[in-house]
Design a protein around this motif. Structure first.
Motif, mmCIF file in Angstrom:
data_model
loop_
_atom_site.group_PDB
_atom_site.id
_atom_site.type_symbol
_atom_site.label_atom_id
_atom_site.label_comp_id
_atom_site.label_asym_id
_atom_site.label_seq_id
_atom_site.Cartn_x
_atom_site.Cartn_y
_atom_site.Cartn_z
ATOM 1 N N ASN A 162 0.705 -1.174 0.026
ATOM 2 C CA ASN A 162 -0.089 -0.028 -0.129
ATOM 3 C C ASN A 162 0.764 1.317 0.116
ATOM 4 O O ASN A 162 0.481 2.229 0.265
ATOM 5 N N ALA A 163 2.089 1.102 -0.494
ATOM 6 C CA ALA A 163 2.931 2.209 -0.759
ATOM 7 C C ALA A 163 2.535 3.315 -1.361
ATOM 8 O O ALA A 163 1.602 2.980 -2.321
ATOM 9 N N ASP A 164 2.753 4.788 -1.256
ATOM 10 C CA ASP A 164 2.282 5.582 -2.024
ATOM 11 C C ASP A 164 2.854 5.785 -3.486
ATOM 12 O O ASP A 164 3.882 4.853 -3.624
ATOM 13 N N ALA A 165 2.348 6.428 -4.327
ATOM 14 C CA ALA A 165 2.746 6.355 -5.771
ATOM 15 C C ALA A 165 4.390 6.772 -5.846
ATOM 16 O O ALA A 165 5.065 6.054 -6.657
ATOM 17 N N PRO A 166 4.771 7.831 -5.194
ATOM 18 C CA PRO A 166 6.314 8.267 -5.456
ATOM 19 C C PRO A 166 7.027 7.109 -5.213
ATOM 20 O O PRO A 166 8.127 6.760 -5.766
ATOM 21 N N ARG A 167 6.868 6.534 -3.938
ATOM 22 C CA ARG A 167 7.684 5.204 -3.343
ATOM 23 C C ARG A 167 7.701 3.918 -4.571
ATOM 24 O O ARG A 167 8.705 3.188 -5.096
ATOM 25 N N LYS A 168 6.700 3.516 -5.221
ATOM 26 C CA LYS A 168 6.397 2.591 -6.328
ATOM 27 C C LYS A 168 7.271 3.176 -7.364
ATOM 28 O O LYS A 168 7.630 2.347 -7.979
#
Length: 248
Positions: A25-31
């Protein structure tokens, strides 16, 4: 050998950690950051996790960027599968990545999108087909050339020229000359026509002298300039002598 094994194991562990980030469920920047790293360390194992992000606006670009750089058939398959499930800018981006991969298996899919009402998608398709090359791409671009709107015409012409360049580089002079001959018409835009003239002079030795002398003596200043540049580049004695004889 032990060091090499250790490095390989470390990369495998890193890849698994990055895949876990994509599936979390990581945020978009981390993905997106994980996708960028997977382009470097990823293997075929990363393809399913990256494919799952291709239809999501915040991560689509990063995921396809990673797949574009992975030299595995699973990466190409993931991009092709997503092509039919997306639209708009995401689909255009997928087409672009497939084109850079030179994926011949996707030629038919992309050819079908060449007639899209979306100018961005149609333009991306024409560009990608030019990069892919081959008979299917040439046939699709040639068929669409007179039907496509003006906004797409330039990309189609460039795609055909790129296909011809690939044939010429591969030694198929006849195939390249056929495309150049078809494009060297009065109704072809000046830049593309000049490129076709140069390609024809390179690929068809039987017409080379006539093309060079005609361009140098003719009123078209762009062709004249290209001919004067090409003449010493070719080093064709027969062509040089014919040009000298034609000058007063």
């Amino acid at each position: 050998c032990l060091l090499a094994l250790a490095v390989t194991a470390a990369r495998a562990d890193e890849e698994q950690d990055l895949i876990a980030v994509l599936q979390s469920n990581a945020d978009a920047p981390r993905k997106c950051s994980a996708c960028q790293r997977l382009r470097i360390v990823g293997t075929a194992r990363s393809a399913p996790a990256l494919a799952a992000l291709l239809a999501e606006e915040p991560t689509a670009h990063a995921a396809r960027y990673a797949l574009e750089g992975l030299p595995f058939p699973e990466a190409g398959a993931a991009l092709r599968e997503a092509l039919g499930k997306t639209s708009g800018l995401i689909q255009a981006g997928l087409i672009d990545s497939i084109g850079w991969r030179g994926d011949t298996q996707a030629a038919a899919q992309i050819a079908a999108l060449l007639g899209s009402a979306d100018v961005v998608t149609a333009t991306a398709s024409a560009t990608a087909l030019g990069r892919i090359g081959g008979k299917d791409a040439i046939a699709a671009l040639s068929a669409a050339r007179d039907k496509a709107p003006a906004a797409v015409q330039t990309a189609i012409l460039e795609g055909l020229l790129r296909c011809a360049e690939r044939l010429l580089a591969g030694g198929d002079y006849a195939g390249a000359a056929a495309i150049y001959r078809d494009l060297f018409q009065d109704n072809t835009p000046a830049t593309a026509r000049a490129a076709a003239w140069r390609g024809l002079a390179l690929s068809d030795p039987t017409r080379r002298v006539a093309l060079l002398t005609g361009a140098i003596a003719g009123p078209d200043r762009l062709l004249q300039s290209m001919a004067l540049q090409l003449l010493p580049e070719l080093g064709d004695r027969q062509a040089i002598e014919a040009c000298v004889e034609s000058w007063d």
